[in-house]
Design an enzyme around this catalytic site. Structure first.
Site, PDB file in Angstrom:
ATOM      1  N   GLY A  15       0.718  -1.018   0.221  1.00  0.00           N
ATOM      2  CA  GLY A  15       0.142  -0.080  -0.018  1.00  0.00           C
ATOM      3  C   GLY A  15       0.957   1.259  -0.113  1.00  0.00           C
ATOM      4  O   GLY A  15       1.950   1.340   0.560  1.00  0.00           O
ATOM      5  N   VAL A  27      16.894   8.386  -0.937  1.00  0.00           N
ATOM      6  CA  VAL A  27      17.896   7.342  -1.254  1.00  0.00           C
ATOM      7  C   VAL A  27      18.579   7.756  -2.443  1.00  0.00           C
ATOM      8  O   VAL A  27      19.993   7.699  -2.731  1.00  0.00           O
ATOM      9  CB  VAL A  27      16.941   5.917  -1.538  1.00  0.00           C
ATOM     10  CG1 VAL A  27      17.667   4.870  -2.305  1.00  0.00           C
ATOM     11  CG2 VAL A  27      16.385   5.524  -0.377  1.00  0.00           C
ATOM     12  N   ARG A  76       1.164  -5.144  -5.725  1.00  0.00           N
ATOM     13  CA  ARG A  76       1.228  -6.329  -4.928  1.00  0.00           C
ATOM     14  C   ARG A  76       1.744  -7.482  -6.088  1.00  0.00           C
ATOM     15  O   ARG A  76       1.000  -7.451  -6.985  1.00  0.00           O
ATOM     16  CB  ARG A  76       0.119  -6.669  -4.096  1.00  0.00           C
ATOM     17  CG  ARG A  76       0.003  -5.747  -3.052  1.00  0.00           C
ATOM     18  CD  ARG A  76      -1.344  -5.933  -2.326  1.00  0.00           C
ATOM     19  NE  ARG A  76      -1.919  -4.718  -1.703  1.00  0.00           N
ATOM     20  CZ  ARG A  76      -1.561  -4.199  -0.702  1.00  0.00           C
ATOM     21  NH1 ARG A  76      -0.730  -4.731   0.281  1.00  0.00           N
ATOM     22  NH2 ARG A  76      -2.378  -3.122  -0.199  1.00  0.00           N
ATOM     23  N   ASP A 107       5.012  -4.695   6.344  1.00  0.00           N
ATOM     24  CA  ASP A 107       5.790  -6.043   6.799  1.00  0.00           C
ATOM     25  C   ASP A 107       5.854  -7.184   5.468  1.00  0.00           C
ATOM     26  O   ASP A 107       6.745  -8.055   5.455  1.00  0.00           O
ATOM     27  CB  ASP A 107       5.273  -6.718   8.013  1.00  0.00           C
ATOM     28  CG  ASP A 107       3.736  -6.768   7.956  1.00  0.00           C
ATOM     29  OD1 ASP A 107       3.065  -6.405   6.970  1.00  0.00           O
ATOM     30  OD2 ASP A 107       3.167  -7.307   9.115  1.00  0.00           O
ATOM     31  N   THR A 130       3.987   2.827   5.704  1.00  0.00           N
ATOM     32  CA  THR A 130       2.619   2.477   5.794  1.00  0.00           C
ATOM     33  C   THR A 130       1.823   3.396   6.847  1.00  0.00           C
ATOM     34  O   THR A 130       2.368   3.906   7.660  1.00  0.00           O
ATOM     35  CB  THR A 130       2.429   0.726   6.369  1.00  0.00           C
ATOM     36  OG1 THR A 130       1.127   0.808   6.636  1.00  0.00           O
ATOM     37  CG2 THR A 130       3.185   0.649   7.460  1.00  0.00           C
ATOM     38  N   ASP A 132      -0.597   2.794   8.815  1.00  0.00           N
ATOM     39  CA  ASP A 132      -1.024   2.009   9.878  1.00  0.00           C
ATOM     40  C   ASP A 132      -0.134   2.089  11.209  1.00  0.00           C
ATOM     41  O   ASP A 132      -0.430   1.637  12.261  1.00  0.00           O
ATOM     42  CB  ASP A 132      -1.519   0.585   9.612  1.00  0.00           C
ATOM     43  CG  ASP A 132      -2.512   0.490   8.714  1.00  0.00           C
ATOM     44  OD1 ASP A 132      -3.237   1.516   8.514  1.00  0.00           O
ATOM     45  OD2 ASP A 132      -2.751  -0.665   8.026  1.00  0.00           O
ATOM     46  N   ASP A 134       1.906  -0.027  12.141  1.00  0.00           N
ATOM     47  CA  ASP A 134       1.817  -1.365  12.866  1.00  0.00           C
ATOM     48  C   ASP A 134       3.071  -2.179  12.777  1.00  0.00           C
ATOM     49  O   ASP A 134       3.229  -3.389  12.625  1.00  0.00           O
ATOM     50  CB  ASP A 134       0.840  -2.067  12.402  1.00  0.00           C
ATOM     51  CG  ASP A 134       0.779  -2.289  10.736  1.00  0.00           C
ATOM     52  OD1 ASP A 134       1.408  -1.683  10.157  1.00  0.00           O
ATOM     53  OD2 ASP A 134      -0.082  -3.077  10.327  1.00  0.00           O
ATOM     54  N   ARG A 176      -6.931  -1.940  10.329  1.00  0.00           N
ATOM     55  CA  ARG A 176      -7.279  -3.169  10.350  1.00  0.00           C
ATOM     56  C   ARG A 176      -6.971  -3.952  11.618  1.00  0.00           C
ATOM     57  O   ARG A 176      -7.633  -4.560  12.292  1.00  0.00           O
ATOM     58  CB  ARG A 176      -7.211  -4.020   9.234  1.00  0.00           C
ATOM     59  CG  ARG A 176      -8.284  -4.953   8.764  1.00  0.00           C
ATOM     60  CD  ARG A 176      -8.270  -5.284   7.279  1.00  0.00           C
ATOM     61  NE  ARG A 176      -8.754  -4.350   6.354  1.00  0.00           N
ATOM     62  CZ  ARG A 176      -8.474  -4.043   5.153  1.00  0.00           C
ATOM     63  NH1 ARG A 176      -7.668  -4.844   4.953  1.00  0.00           N
ATOM     64  NH2 ARG A 176      -9.047  -2.940   4.529  1.00  0.00           N
TER      65      ARG A 176
HETATM   66  P1  ATP Z   1       0.701  -3.012   3.566  1.00  0.00           P
HETATM   67  O1  ATP Z   1       0.970  -2.615   4.750  1.00  0.00           O
HETATM   68  O2  ATP Z   1       0.094  -1.780   2.614  1.00  0.00           O
HETATM   69  O3  ATP Z   1      -0.132  -3.850   3.248  1.00  0.00           O
HETATM   70  P2  ATP Z   1       2.791  -4.605   2.779  1.00  0.00           P
HETATM   71  O4  ATP Z   1       4.168  -4.371   2.231  1.00  0.00           O
HETATM   72  O5  ATP Z   1       2.682  -5.456   3.958  1.00  0.00           O
HETATM   73  O6  ATP Z   1       1.985  -3.494   2.602  1.00  0.00           O
HETATM   74  P3  ATP Z   1       1.845  -6.990   1.102  1.00  0.00           P
HETATM   75  O7  ATP Z   1       0.529  -6.818   0.012  1.00  0.00           O
HETATM   76  O8  ATP Z   1       1.369  -7.748   2.405  1.00  0.00           O
HETATM   77  O9  ATP Z   1       2.010  -5.492   1.545  1.00  0.00           O
HETATM   78  O10 ATP Z   1       3.230  -7.244   0.520  1.00  0.00           O
HETATM   79  C1  ATP Z   1       3.670  -6.766  -0.708  1.00  0.00           C
HETATM   80  C2  ATP Z   1       4.184  -7.975  -1.655  1.00  0.00           C
HETATM   81  O11 ATP Z   1       5.294  -8.356  -0.981  1.00  0.00           O
HETATM   82  C3  ATP Z   1       3.258  -8.662  -2.057  1.00  0.00           C
HETATM   83  O12 ATP Z   1       2.559  -8.582  -3.105  1.00  0.00           O
HETATM   84  C4  ATP Z   1       4.434  -9.915  -2.551  1.00  0.00           C
HETATM   85  O13 ATP Z   1       4.799  -9.622  -3.746  1.00  0.00           O
HETATM   86  C5  ATP Z   1       5.636  -9.610  -1.480  1.00  0.00           C
HETATM   87  N1  ATP Z   1       5.509 -10.792  -0.476  1.00  0.00           N
HETATM   88  C6  ATP Z   1       4.802 -10.623   0.568  1.00  0.00           C
HETATM   89  N2  ATP Z   1       4.935 -11.749   1.299  1.00  0.00           N
HETATM   90  C7  ATP Z   1       5.724 -12.679   0.499  1.00  0.00           C
HETATM   91  C8  ATP Z   1       6.398 -14.023   0.915  1.00  0.00           C
HETATM   92  N3  ATP Z   1       6.184 -14.516   1.857  1.00  0.00           N
HETATM   93  N4  ATP Z   1       7.271 -14.340  -0.190  1.00  0.00           N
HETATM   94  C9  ATP Z   1       7.624 -13.617  -1.165  1.00  0.00           C
HETATM   95  N5  ATP Z   1       6.953 -12.209  -1.420  1.00  0.00           N
HETATM   96  C10 ATP Z   1       6.322 -11.632  -0.483  1.00  0.00           C
END
Ligand code: ATP
Length: 328
Positions: A15, A27, A76, A107, A130, A132, A134, A176
């Site tokens: 997100g 960066v 994603r 995360d 993010t 949130d 969190d 959430r």
């Molecule tokens: P947000 O806080 O907005 O949800 P996020 O970084 O946690 O952000 P996610 O959709 O959970 O968002 O993860 C982003 C991307 O990271 C996923 O679409 C995927 O490509 C990669 N990813 C997440 N988990 C894994 C995993 N176990 N192995 C490989 N890639 C992963």
């Protein structure tokens, strides 16, 4: 210590959040300062798999520090969850002679980075982005402060209507699994009740508390509800429940939604992004990997990426107590 880092890639993933552009800028400029080449990867891990790269110089990040969203786009990627997808991504990085990666995301994005590192021993540093808040290992994630202020200002505006019409408003904010936005924006906007995922206030207690504030002379009230609150009812069901039990109130619902993710980052988020971006590049150049850069006691510190993923960042229980006292 690994081989000398000559080219660093940066991307935004998951997100989006306000401050991501400021972090990209940081960066890129830190790379230029240390005479290290820099490549931007579009659309997170999906762009890594597709080789959607762009060379970045100090001048390619002019005029973005104040902009919400992310110029590198975010995505994603299901394909990156597969070995084949990650293999393609690695080959693209190798072809472009990239030898370090900065991931700005949550995360999930960090988990992708850890998996990738474990398979290819590829240096990865994470920047928490993010709204949130969190993520363990940092008091603030990028975008949280901006989202907080956006939510608070929206609640202030809703209060104008609530008090003009003796209404009770339920305002749903994002969060959430974490109540950081609800709790802090709620206290900041003087909400009468705040419902967060971390605590189950109980419907009876909420009703009692609203009745008490009605008896004490308040003619309008605001209840801030985090998306993931544990009452077992969604915000519309909560509003119906109160309307049935307190017919003297006109009850309304406002869901703030994605407006909380957008907008120009606050000064705090811009400064945080600038500090974290520089540190991320310095860690890579120093041969470090699998770390998240974050803020603790106003100092930039490193946390193991795995710890950042698994650890729990808890809301301030003392602030819940303060919030209770403020509703007297
Ligand atoms: P947000 O806080 O907005 O949800 P996020 O970084 O946690 O952000 P996610 O959709 O959970 O968002 O993860 C982003 C991307 O990271 C996923 O679409 C995927 O490509 C990669 N990813 C997440 N988990 C894994 C995993 N176990 N192995 C490989 N890639 C992963």
């Amino acid at each position: 210590m690994g081989k000398k880092i000559k080219k660093i890639a940066v991307m935004t993933s998951g997100g989006d959040s306000p401050g991501m552009n400021a972090a990209i800028r940081s960066v890129v400029r830190a790379c230029a300062y240390y005479r290290t080449e820099c490549v931007g990867i579009y659309r997170g891990y999906q762009g890594m798999i597709e080789g959607d790269f762009i060379n970045m110089s100090a001048r390619s990040v002019n005029n973005i520090i104040h902009k919400g969203g992310t110029i590198l786009k975010s995505a994603r990627s299901k394909e990156f969850m597969t070995k084949e997808g990650r293999q393609k991504a690695y080959e693209n990085l190798k072809e472009h002679e990239i030898d370090g990666l900065v991931v700005i995301g949550g995360d999930g994005s960090f988990t992708g980075g850890v998996v990738f590192n474990s398979e290819y021993n590829f240096p990865v540093i994470g920047i928490p982005g993010t709204i949130d808040n969190d993520i363990y290992g940092t008091s603030h994630t990028l975008g949280y402060d901006t989202a907080l202020n956006t939510a608070m200002e929206a609640i202030d505006k809703i209060r104008d209507t609530a008090s003009s019409h003796n209404r009770l408003f339920f305002v749903e904010v994002m969060g959430r699994d974490a109540g950081f936005i609800a709790l802090n924006a709620g206290v900041g906007a003087g909400a009468e009740e705040i419902l967060v995922p971390e605590e189950d206030l109980g419907l009876e207690r909420m009703l009692e508390s609203l009745q008490k504030s009605r008896r004490s002379g308040k003619s309008s009230s605001i209840v801030v509800v985090a998306e993931g609150d544990k009452s077992g009812k969604n915000v519309y069901q909560l509003a119906n429940y109160v309307e049935e039990n307190m017919p003297e109130y006109e009850v309304r619902v406002s869901v703030l939604g994605h407006m909380q993710r957008g907008g120009s980052p606050s000064c705090f988020d811009r400064v945080l992004a600038s500090r974290l971006g520089v540190k991320a590049v310095e860690f890579l150049i120093d041969g470090k990997s699998n770390l998240m850069v974050g803020l603790q006691d106003n100092k930039v510190v490193a946390t193991d990426l795995e710890k950042a993923i698994k650890g729990q960042h808890s809301i301030d229980k003392e602030l819940l107590r303060v919030s209770d006292i403020m509703t007297t």
